[in-house]
Design a protein around this motif. Sequence first.
Motif, short mmCIF file in Angstrom:
data_model
loop_
_atom_site.label_atom_id
_atom_site.label_comp_id
_atom_site.label_asym_id
_atom_site.label_seq_id
_atom_site.Cartn_x
_atom_site.Cartn_y
_atom_site.Cartn_z
N THR A 12 0.85 -1.19 0.00
CA THR A 12 0.00 0.00 0.00
C THR A 12 0.88 1.24 0.00
OG1 THR A 12 -1.71 -1.17 1.23
CG2 THR A 12 -1.82 1.22 1.23
N LEU A 13 0.58 2.16 -0.91
CA LEU A 13 1.29 3.43 -1.01
C LEU A 13 0.28 4.57 -0.99
CD1 LEU A 13 3.62 2.53 -4.03
CD2 LEU A 13 4.30 2.64 -1.64
N ALA A 14 0.70 5.71 -0.48
CA ALA A 14 -0.11 6.93 -0.55
C ALA A 14 0.26 7.68 -1.82
CB ALA A 14 0.15 7.80 0.67
N VAL A 15 -0.69 8.43 -2.37
CA VAL A 15 -0.39 9.24 -3.55
C VAL A 15 0.81 10.13 -3.23
CG1 VAL A 15 -1.24 11.10 -5.04
CG2 VAL A 15 -2.75 9.21 -4.43
N GLY A 16 1.78 10.13 -4.14
CA GLY A 16 3.00 10.91 -3.96
C GLY A 16 4.15 10.12 -3.35
N GLN A 17 3.85 8.98 -2.77
CA GLN A 17 4.88 8.15 -2.15
C GLN A 17 5.61 7.35 -3.23
OE1 GLN A 17 3.28 5.49 0.78
NE2 GLN A 17 5.26 5.07 1.70
N THR A 18 6.85 6.98 -2.94
CA THR A 18 7.63 6.18 -3.87
C THR A 18 8.15 4.92 -3.17
OG1 THR A 18 9.72 7.30 -3.39
CG2 THR A 18 8.38 8.19 -5.20
N ALA A 19 8.48 3.94 -3.98
CA ALA A 19 9.13 2.71 -3.54
C ALA A 19 10.14 2.36 -4.61
CB ALA A 19 8.10 1.59 -3.35
N SER A 35 -0.29 -2.78 -14.63
CA SER A 35 -1.63 -2.99 -15.18
C SER A 35 -2.53 -1.76 -15.20
CB SER A 35 -2.34 -4.11 -14.41
OG SER A 35 -2.62 -3.68 -13.09
N SER A 36 -2.16 -0.68 -14.52
CA SER A 36 -3.01 0.52 -14.53
C SER A 36 -2.16 1.75 -14.35
CB SER A 36 -4.06 0.44 -13.40
OG SER A 36 -3.48 0.78 -12.16
N ASP A 37 -2.82 2.91 -14.39
CA ASP A 37 -2.08 4.17 -14.26
C ASP A 37 -2.06 4.69 -12.82
OD1 ASP A 37 -4.72 4.92 -14.06
OD2 ASP A 37 -4.64 6.43 -15.64
N ALA A 38 -2.30 3.83 -11.83
CA ALA A 38 -2.22 4.25 -10.43
C ALA A 38 -0.77 4.52 -10.03
CB ALA A 38 -2.83 3.20 -9.52
N VAL A 39 0.17 3.87 -10.71
CA VAL A 39 1.59 4.08 -10.43
C VAL A 39 2.36 4.29 -11.73
CG1 VAL A 39 1.56 2.69 -8.32
CG2 VAL A 39 2.21 1.62 -10.47
N ALA A 59 3.59 6.44 -6.80
CA ALA A 59 2.13 6.40 -6.67
C ALA A 59 1.56 7.74 -7.14
CB ALA A 59 1.74 6.13 -5.23
N VAL A 60 0.74 7.71 -8.20
CA VAL A 60 0.26 8.97 -8.78
C VAL A 60 -1.24 9.20 -8.63
CG1 VAL A 60 2.16 9.21 -10.41
CG2 VAL A 60 0.14 7.92 -11.08
N ARG A 61 -2.04 8.14 -8.46
CA ARG A 61 -3.49 8.33 -8.26
C ARG A 61 -4.06 7.12 -7.56
NH1 ARG A 61 -2.72 8.67 -13.60
NH2 ARG A 61 -3.35 10.82 -13.50
N PRO A 62 -5.15 7.32 -6.82
CA PRO A 62 -5.76 6.19 -6.10
C PRO A 62 -6.17 5.07 -7.07
CG PRO A 62 -6.65 8.27 -5.31
CD PRO A 62 -5.84 8.58 -6.54
N ALA A 75 6.85 -18.69 -13.80
CA ALA A 75 5.86 -17.61 -13.84
C ALA A 75 6.48 -16.29 -13.41
CB ALA A 75 4.69 -17.97 -12.92
N PRO A 76 5.90 -15.18 -13.88
CA PRO A 76 6.44 -13.89 -13.48
C PRO A 76 6.19 -13.61 -11.99
CG PRO A 76 4.43 -13.61 -14.72
CD PRO A 76 4.77 -15.06 -14.77
N VAL A 77 6.99 -12.72 -11.45
CA VAL A 77 6.77 -12.20 -10.09
C VAL A 77 5.63 -11.19 -10.20
CG1 VAL A 77 7.76 -10.76 -8.27
CG2 VAL A 77 9.18 -12.48 -9.42
N VAL A 78 4.62 -11.31 -9.34
CA VAL A 78 3.49 -10.38 -9.37
C VAL A 78 3.36 -9.73 -8.00
CG1 VAL A 78 1.01 -10.13 -9.69
CG2 VAL A 78 2.28 -11.72 -11.13
N ILE A 79 3.36 -8.40 -7.99
CA ILE A 79 3.20 -7.61 -6.77
C ILE A 79 2.00 -6.69 -6.99
CG2 ILE A 79 4.26 -5.94 -5.22
CD1 ILE A 79 7.01 -7.04 -6.25
N THR A 80 1.07 -6.69 -6.04
CA THR A 80 -0.10 -5.82 -6.14
C THR A 80 0.20 -4.53 -5.39
OG1 THR A 80 -1.56 -7.72 -6.28
CG2 THR A 80 -2.57 -5.62 -5.69
N LEU A 81 -0.03 -3.42 -6.07
CA LEU A 81 0.20 -2.10 -5.48
C LEU A 81 -1.15 -1.41 -5.30
CD1 LEU A 81 3.09 -1.22 -7.90
CD2 LEU A 81 3.36 -1.88 -5.50
N GLN A 82 -1.46 -1.04 -4.08
CA GLN A 82 -2.72 -0.36 -3.80
C GLN A 82 -2.36 1.08 -3.41
OE1 GLN A 82 -5.13 -1.73 -0.40
NE2 GLN A 82 -6.70 -2.03 -1.95
#
Length: 84
Positions: A12-19, A35-39, A59-62, A75-82
Amino acid sequence: MLTEADDGALVTLAVGQTAALRVTGPEGAPEPEVSSDAVLLIRLLNVTGSGAREWEIRAVRPGESRLSVPRAEGAPVVITLQVR
């Protein structure tokens, strides 16, 4: 720092946060996919020749995004970013 060991993780990241994402593998290996434009995934230049590649995850948008990192075998490594 996220790595291949984080396969299956929910981060889980807040908008503006980086990892950071660091994966082993040669230059020219397939790039991770998001998979999306959230990050945004921003490639960092590796000047040390360490055999690892790095990206900044911004992290750019919720929303939720799945980060898929291809591996040479299996299989690929899959990480879910919220992003909140």
